[in-house]
Design a protein around this motif. Structure first.
Motif, mmCIF file in Angstrom:
data_model
loop_
_atom_site.group_PDB
_atom_site.id
_atom_site.type_symbol
_atom_site.label_atom_id
_atom_site.label_comp_id
_atom_site.label_asym_id
_atom_site.label_seq_id
_atom_site.Cartn_x
_atom_site.Cartn_y
_atom_site.Cartn_z
ATOM 1 N N PRO A 1 7.379 13.340 28.768
ATOM 2 C CA PRO A 1 6.886 14.683 29.063
ATOM 3 C C PRO A 1 5.411 14.644 29.481
ATOM 4 N N LEU A 2 5.174 14.724 30.783
ATOM 5 C CA LEU A 2 3.816 14.747 31.307
ATOM 6 C C LEU A 2 3.318 16.177 31.434
ATOM 7 N N ASP A 3 4.082 17.105 30.894
ATOM 8 C CA ASP A 3 3.726 18.515 30.902
ATOM 9 C C ASP A 3 3.369 18.933 29.473
ATOM 10 N N ALA A 4 2.797 20.082 29.327
ATOM 11 C CA ALA A 4 2.366 20.546 28.007
ATOM 12 C C ALA A 4 3.476 21.214 27.212
ATOM 13 N N THR A 5 4.580 21.566 27.838
ATOM 14 C CA THR A 5 5.623 22.320 27.146
ATOM 15 C C THR A 5 6.139 21.584 25.911
ATOM 16 N N ALA A 6 6.506 20.319 26.060
ATOM 17 C CA ALA A 6 7.070 19.565 24.938
ATOM 18 C C ALA A 6 6.096 19.483 23.770
ATOM 19 N N LEU A 7 4.810 19.376 24.058
ATOM 20 C CA LEU A 7 3.808 19.269 22.992
ATOM 21 C C LEU A 7 3.837 20.469 22.054
ATOM 22 N N HIS A 8 4.128 21.636 22.577
ATOM 23 C CA HIS A 8 4.157 22.836 21.748
ATOM 24 C C HIS A 8 5.305 22.815 20.744
ATOM 25 N N TYR A 9 6.356 22.089 21.038
ATOM 26 C CA TYR A 9 7.505 22.026 20.143
ATOM 27 C C TYR A 9 7.338 20.987 19.038
ATOM 28 N N GLY B 1 4.137 19.973 17.657
ATOM 29 C CA GLY B 1 2.823 20.003 17.041
ATOM 30 C C GLY B 1 1.795 19.110 17.707
ATOM 31 N N ASN B 2 1.829 19.043 19.033
ATOM 32 C CA ASN B 2 0.887 18.232 19.823
ATOM 33 C C ASN B 2 0.985 16.737 19.557
ATOM 34 N N GLU B 3 2.123 16.292 19.070
ATOM 35 C CA GLU B 3 2.332 14.857 18.867
ATOM 36 C C GLU B 3 3.120 14.292 20.034
ATOM 37 N N PRO B 4 2.906 13.026 20.391
ATOM 38 C CA PRO B 4 3.687 12.420 21.475
ATOM 39 C C PRO B 4 5.175 12.406 21.112
#
Length: 176
Positions: A110-118, A120-123
């Motif tokens: 995920p090179l987008d920010a959407t996944a990070l929101h799900y 907790g900002n972890e890879p």
């Protein structure tokens, strides 16, 4: 209460949903279903439900990008959908890739920010269900297709200003 972006009710969508971004593609795919009926048209995000070889299937346009797709998937889950298959176009990264080749993703960077929101900002690299992936590969091969199977990347940037970035991801084994 009906979801605010998908104007549909419980029972309007099948447990299996195909997800093209393009509403025109959703309409086209609906013609491949038996007894297809339109169940959503709100915001131009067309949705249909019918069956394919006796199996209930829906198709729902998501619009462009991960944020829009995330909204649609969240709302589809509240309506009972369980299995989501993204169908549509992507950019192939390998020299062996040709236009119209079939890509089946095993996981996504995920090179987008959407996944990070799900998460907790972890890879996190979401992986596809092995059962669904294997079934897709077997179905493609049964039709005489030779799919490219592997890691993909998702990004918020369609027109990538840095061509080196694309090359780096290809060198890391990302196929599309």
């Amino acid at each position: 209460m009906s979801p605010i972006h998908i104007r549909a009710s419980q029972g309007d969508f099948a447990p299996v949903v195909l997800l093209p971004g393009d509403p025109n593609r959703a309409e086209y795919v609906s013609h491949q279903l038996q007894h297809a009926r339109q169940v959503n048209a709100h915001r131009g995000l067309l949705g249909y439900t019918g069956s394919y070889r006796g199996v209930p299937v829906s198709v729902q346009a998501t619009g462009m990008g991960c944020p829009s797709a995330a909204i649609i998937i969240e709302e589809l889950m509240t309506l009972g959908a369980q299995i989501f298959l993204r169908i549509g176009t992507c950019g192939g990264l390998g020299k062996q890739m040709r236009t119209t080749d079939l890509v089946i993703a095993t996981a996504s960077c995920p090179l987008d920010a959407t996944a990070l929101h799900y998460v907790g900002n972890e890879p996190y690299a979401p992986a596809a269900s092995w059962r669904v992936t294997r079934s897709a590969v077997e179905a493609a091969e049964a039709m005489g297709l030779k799919p490219h199977v592997g890691l993909i990347a998702s990004t918020d940037i369609f027109y990538q200003p840095d061509p080196k970035s694309i090359q780096q991801w290809a060198q890391r084994g990302v196929i599309a």
